[in-house]
Scaffold this motif. Structure first.
Motif, mmCIF file in Angstrom:
data_model
loop_
_atom_site.group_PDB
_atom_site.id
_atom_site.type_symbol
_atom_site.label_atom_id
_atom_site.label_comp_id
_atom_site.label_asym_id
_atom_site.label_seq_id
_atom_site.Cartn_x
_atom_site.Cartn_y
_atom_site.Cartn_z
ATOM 1 N N HIS A 22 -45.257 -41.248 -25.304
ATOM 2 C CA HIS A 22 -46.327 -41.502 -24.328
ATOM 3 C C HIS A 22 -45.835 -41.405 -22.874
ATOM 4 C CE1 HIS A 22 -49.269 -42.660 -27.362
ATOM 5 N NE2 HIS A 22 -48.338 -43.405 -27.900
ATOM 6 N N ILE A 23 -44.643 -40.876 -22.657
ATOM 7 C CA ILE A 23 -44.121 -40.671 -21.312
ATOM 8 C C ILE A 23 -44.019 -39.169 -21.066
ATOM 9 C CG2 ILE A 23 -42.212 -41.100 -19.730
ATOM 10 C CD1 ILE A 23 -41.517 -43.535 -21.452
ATOM 11 N N PRO A 24 -44.623 -38.651 -19.995
ATOM 12 C CA PRO A 24 -44.518 -37.213 -19.732
ATOM 13 C C PRO A 24 -43.067 -36.794 -19.522
ATOM 14 C CG PRO A 24 -46.258 -38.211 -18.406
ATOM 15 C CD PRO A 24 -45.486 -39.337 -19.015
ATOM 16 N N ASP A 25 -42.694 -35.688 -20.142
ATOM 17 C CA ASP A 25 -41.346 -35.134 -19.979
ATOM 18 C C ASP A 25 -41.409 -33.920 -19.050
ATOM 19 O OD1 ASP A 25 -40.253 -36.997 -21.921
ATOM 20 O OD2 ASP A 25 -41.335 -35.821 -23.413
ATOM 21 N N ILE A 26 -40.246 -33.413 -18.649
ATOM 22 C CA ILE A 26 -40.199 -32.369 -17.618
ATOM 23 C C ILE A 26 -39.436 -31.147 -18.118
ATOM 24 C CG2 ILE A 26 -39.527 -31.807 -15.252
ATOM 25 C CD1 ILE A 26 -39.613 -34.775 -14.597
ATOM 26 N N LEU A 27 -40.051 -29.989 -17.941
ATOM 27 C CA LEU A 27 -39.380 -28.708 -18.137
ATOM 28 C C LEU A 27 -38.994 -28.164 -16.768
ATOM 29 C CD1 LEU A 27 -41.525 -26.800 -20.799
ATOM 30 C CD2 LEU A 27 -39.197 -27.629 -21.077
ATOM 31 N N TRP A 28 -37.700 -27.870 -16.594
ATOM 32 C CA TRP A 28 -37.212 -27.296 -15.352
ATOM 33 C C TRP A 28 -36.825 -25.837 -15.596
ATOM 34 C CZ3 TRP A 28 -37.319 -30.314 -11.031
ATOM 35 C CH2 TRP A 28 -37.359 -31.708 -11.198
ATOM 36 N N ARG A 29 -37.145 -24.974 -14.640
ATOM 37 C CA ARG A 29 -36.725 -23.573 -14.734
ATOM 38 C C ARG A 29 -36.079 -23.138 -13.422
ATOM 39 N NH1 ARG A 29 -38.530 -18.331 -13.589
ATOM 40 N NH2 ARG A 29 -37.923 -16.778 -15.158
ATOM 41 N N ASN A 30 -34.871 -22.580 -13.544
ATOM 42 C CA ASN A 30 -34.192 -22.031 -12.385
ATOM 43 C C ASN A 30 -34.809 -20.678 -12.071
ATOM 44 O OD1 ASN A 30 -32.190 -20.430 -10.844
ATOM 45 N ND2 ASN A 30 -30.931 -22.279 -11.082
ATOM 46 N N ASN A 37 -34.429 -25.990 -18.836
ATOM 47 C CA ASN A 37 -33.921 -27.225 -19.433
ATOM 48 C C ASN A 37 -35.057 -28.223 -19.607
ATOM 49 O OD1 ASN A 37 -31.496 -25.940 -19.091
ATOM 50 N ND2 ASN A 37 -30.471 -27.683 -18.114
ATOM 51 N N LEU A 38 -34.896 -29.091 -20.602
ATOM 52 C CA LEU A 38 -35.885 -30.132 -20.884
ATOM 53 C C LEU A 38 -35.286 -31.491 -20.606
ATOM 54 C CD1 LEU A 38 -38.533 -31.269 -22.130
ATOM 55 C CD2 LEU A 38 -37.427 -31.064 -24.377
ATOM 56 N N TRP A 39 -36.010 -32.301 -19.826
ATOM 57 C CA TRP A 39 -35.653 -33.695 -19.618
ATOM 58 C C TRP A 39 -36.630 -34.559 -20.417
ATOM 59 C CZ3 TRP A 39 -34.468 -34.967 -13.771
ATOM 60 C CH2 TRP A 39 -33.293 -34.303 -13.383
ATOM 61 N N LEU A 40 -36.118 -35.358 -21.350
ATOM 62 C CA LEU A 40 -36.921 -36.362 -22.041
ATOM 63 C C LEU A 40 -36.844 -37.634 -21.210
ATOM 64 C CD1 LEU A 40 -35.793 -35.652 -25.725
ATOM 65 C CD2 LEU A 40 -37.866 -34.868 -24.569
ATOM 66 N N MET A 41 -37.971 -37.988 -20.619
ATOM 67 C CA MET A 41 -37.979 -39.017 -19.587
ATOM 68 C C MET A 41 -38.102 -40.430 -20.144
ATOM 69 S SD MET A 41 -37.523 -37.159 -16.975
ATOM 70 C CE MET A 41 -37.797 -38.353 -15.629
ATOM 71 N N LYS A 42 -37.608 -41.376 -19.350
ATOM 72 C CA LYS A 42 -37.767 -42.796 -19.629
ATOM 73 C C LYS A 42 -38.784 -43.383 -18.640
ATOM 74 C CE LYS A 42 -32.933 -43.305 -21.107
ATOM 75 N NZ LYS A 42 -31.660 -44.032 -20.851
ATOM 76 N N ALA A 43 -39.255 -44.574 -18.932
ATOM 77 C CA ALA A 43 -40.287 -45.185 -18.085
ATOM 78 C C ALA A 43 -39.761 -45.568 -16.710
ATOM 79 C CB ALA A 43 -40.875 -46.416 -18.775
ATOM 80 N N ASP A 44 -38.426 -45.704 -16.583
ATOM 81 C CA ASP A 44 -37.862 -46.091 -15.289
ATOM 82 C C ASP A 44 -37.567 -44.891 -14.393
ATOM 83 O OD1 ASP A 44 -35.699 -44.984 -16.563
ATOM 84 O OD2 ASP A 44 -34.439 -46.787 -16.499
ATOM 85 N N GLY A 45 -37.971 -43.674 -14.823
ATOM 86 C CA GLY A 45 -37.747 -42.477 -14.038
ATOM 87 C C GLY A 45 -36.444 -41.774 -14.355
ATOM 88 N N ASP A 46 -35.592 -42.389 -15.186
ATOM 89 C CA ASP A 46 -34.362 -41.744 -15.626
ATOM 90 C C ASP A 46 -34.682 -40.845 -16.824
ATOM 91 O OD1 ASP A 46 -31.743 -41.054 -15.777
ATOM 92 O OD2 ASP A 46 -30.979 -43.062 -16.250
#
Length: 560
Positions: A22-30, A37-46
């Motif tokens: 239930h936390i949005p994750d981030i796809l980054w593209r250079n 790369n994929l960041w699986l996010m935590k609720a604290d922003g980490d």
């Protein structure tokens, strides 16, 4: 659908939930190297780590949706060189499950449209009137009067109560896209007050289709099982709890003899078939001979509903308090876990003090292990009491401005996580239920980082009771409710979608009625699959207790 940020040569291509927390994750593209790369996010922003997916400047991210409906976001790639489009099905650990080549066309423009887990639903849909004279109870998600079953036929069976004191059963034929003719299962059914039979809208039945019977009972699979109760009259024969089973699979034309389980004080039946073939029938009964001391019991059948046990106490209440308990239940797809949400109806002071619905609780029953568990896995001993359960939401107890909170729906996502919806009457206190200044809000409850979280979805209209809300049959980031129009009526049914931690109006199901009224008490059929039929009442008149006069029709809308 997408949020874009520039940071050096990095571009955030999308936000979505790739691990189902239930936390949005981030796809980054250079933008230079094409590294994604994929960041699986935590609720604290980490984030939990940097997962490289691919490195190719030719491939761009065309979209992210849950294309295979497993609750995990998938990735749509497009080659800028060839125009080829490839779909990656993702796993919840951020790795690829598989892929599928879709098409190659350099001239094709991929238009991004905000959708619900990949379903590009129209923003306005039309409803169809299924029953001219019919009503569901205040919280139909609790009793589940409808069940989807795909066997020889593809049908959604639904039961309802009519003003002529009959309980009827009908169905929607999905392959033919039309309803079947109803049959009457019970007549002369209702609450008896002073010798007068009242048209009590608490009387809608619970409906299931047997699917998990084994051994000597396997022949009953496909048969319908229906339970009905009369809402608690203490007059013998007018507070009945009865069960009926169809003689043939997938047929509503002939029925076996009625089984009577109770003659007084029965309300709100709920049928559930467990993974091992057992059937539970929950029903509210009086716990103590005192006002407002009702709770839920359950009967159990181990032979496909042929015989039933004596009632067993589901959740107990303190004999020293004036309290009743309400419950809504759902199960995972396998039937191996039953998920319960409870609601307290309590006199805050000794009777006849302020009485109100308050607090939302949760507990799970693990069928194979035969044990009760909180959401963190902690085992709970019997007998169940509210103080042993998860407290999902605590109602505001400010004196004179107490909130009234009503359970409304519970469903289970693809990973087995419960999601709940409730209605909160804000600052109601002891004000009359018709007070136009009372505002009701739809609340959305879910687990995140080991805690229960609550979000406000929207305001909902109210009439005699608050207007309930329901989660979508499969996509649990979508809630249907009826916000009030300028005259206070909740005429249209509106679908709201969770986008990050906010809610946005996405779909309107228009009422074809020209008169004022409320699209009330929406719910999805149990066992909804690839296409879901949502039901609701359109109530134009509701006198309320003692349930003498109401005018209501039943509508439905098929959402594929």
């Amino acid at each position: 659908m997408f949020l874009f940020f520039e940071a050096a040569s990095l571009l955030q291509a999308s936000q979505n939930d790739f691990n189902g927390d239930h936390i949005p994750d981030i796809l980054w593209r250079n933008a230079v190297t094409g590294q994604v790369n994929l960041w699986l996010m935590k609720a604290d922003g980490d984030h939990a780590g940097d997962k490289p997916l691919r490195k190719n400047p030719d491939w761009t991210i065309a979209g992210t949706h849950d294309f295979n409906r497993d609750g995990i976001a998938d990735i749509l790639w497009r080659s800028t060189d060839t125009g080829q489009v490839v779909l990656w099905f993702m796993k919840n650990d951020g790795t690829r499950l598989g892929y599928k080549r879709l098409r190659t066309d350099l001239d094709l423009a991929i238009i991004s449209q905000y959708s619900v887990y990949g379903l590009k639903l129209p923003h306005e849909m039309k409803s169809v009137k299924l029953v001219e004279d019919g009503i569901f109870t205040m919280s139909p998600s609790g009793s589940y009067p409808a069940y989807r079953y795909k066997g020889t036929f593809d049908r959604t069976y639904f039961g309802y109560y009519s003003s002529n004191h009959c309980i009827s059963l009908a169905y929607w034929n999905h392959s033919q896209n039309q309803p079947g003719n109803p049959v009457i299962l019970w007549e002369d059914w209702g609450w008896n007050s002073g010798g007068t039979l009242l048209g009590d809208d608490h009387a809608n039945p619970s409906v299931i289709v047997l699917e998990k019977q084994v051994g000597g009972h396997i022949e009953h699979n496909g048969k319908l099982l229906v339970a009905a109760a009369e809402h608690g009259s203490d007059k013998t024969g007018k507070g009945r709890l009865e069960v009926r089973r169809s003689k043939l699979p997938e047929s509503i034309d002939s029925w076996e003899n009625t089984i009577s389980l109770r003659s007084t004080k029965a309300t709100y039946p709920r049928l559930m078939e467990l993974a091992d073939g057992r059937i539970w029938l929950l029903c509210r009964l009086q716990r103590f001979v005192a006002n407002a001391t009702n709770t839920f019991y359950f009967w159990e059948s181990i032979d496909a509903g042929t015989t039933w046990s004596e009632p067993k106490l589901l959740v107990d209440i303190n004999p020293g308090t004036h309290e009743s308990i309400y419950v809504t239940v759902n199960k995972n797809a396998a039937g191996s876990k039953l998920h319960f949400t409870f609601n307290s109806y309590i006199y805050d002071n000794p009777s006849p003090g302020l009485r109100r619905y308050k607090n939302i609780y949760y507990i799970c029953y693990d069928v194979p292990l035969d044990q009760w568990e909180k959401s963190d896995g902690q085992i709970v001993s019997q007998p169940l009491t509210l103080d042993k359960l998860d407290v999902v939401y605590q109602s505001d107890d400010t004196p004179g401005l107490e909130d009234w909170t009503y359970l409304s729906d519970i469903k289970v996502d693809a990973r087995g996580n419960p999601v709940l919806v409730s209605i909160n009457s804000q600052d109601r206190g002891s004000r009359d239920r018709f007070d136009p200044n009372i505002k009701d809000f739809v609340l959305y409850h879910f687990r995140q980082d080991g805690e229960w979280r609550t979000e406000t979805v929207c305001e909902t209209a109210r009439f005699f009771y608050p207007n309930m809300a329901t989660l979508h049959g499969k996509y649990l980031n979508m809630v249907f409710a009826s916000p009030p129009d300028e005259n206070g009526y909740g005429k249209d049914l509106v679908g709201f979608v969770r986008k990050g931690d906010t809610w946005e109006q996405y779909m309107i199901i228009k009422s074809p009625e020209t008169v004022d009224g409320h699209s009330a008490r929406p719910f999805y059929a149990l066992n909804s699959q690839d296409e879901s039929l949502i039901f609701w009442n359109f109530i134009t008149y509701y006198e309320g207790s003692p349930y003498v006069n109401w005018t209501s029709s039943i509508f439905g809308c098929l959402i594929k």
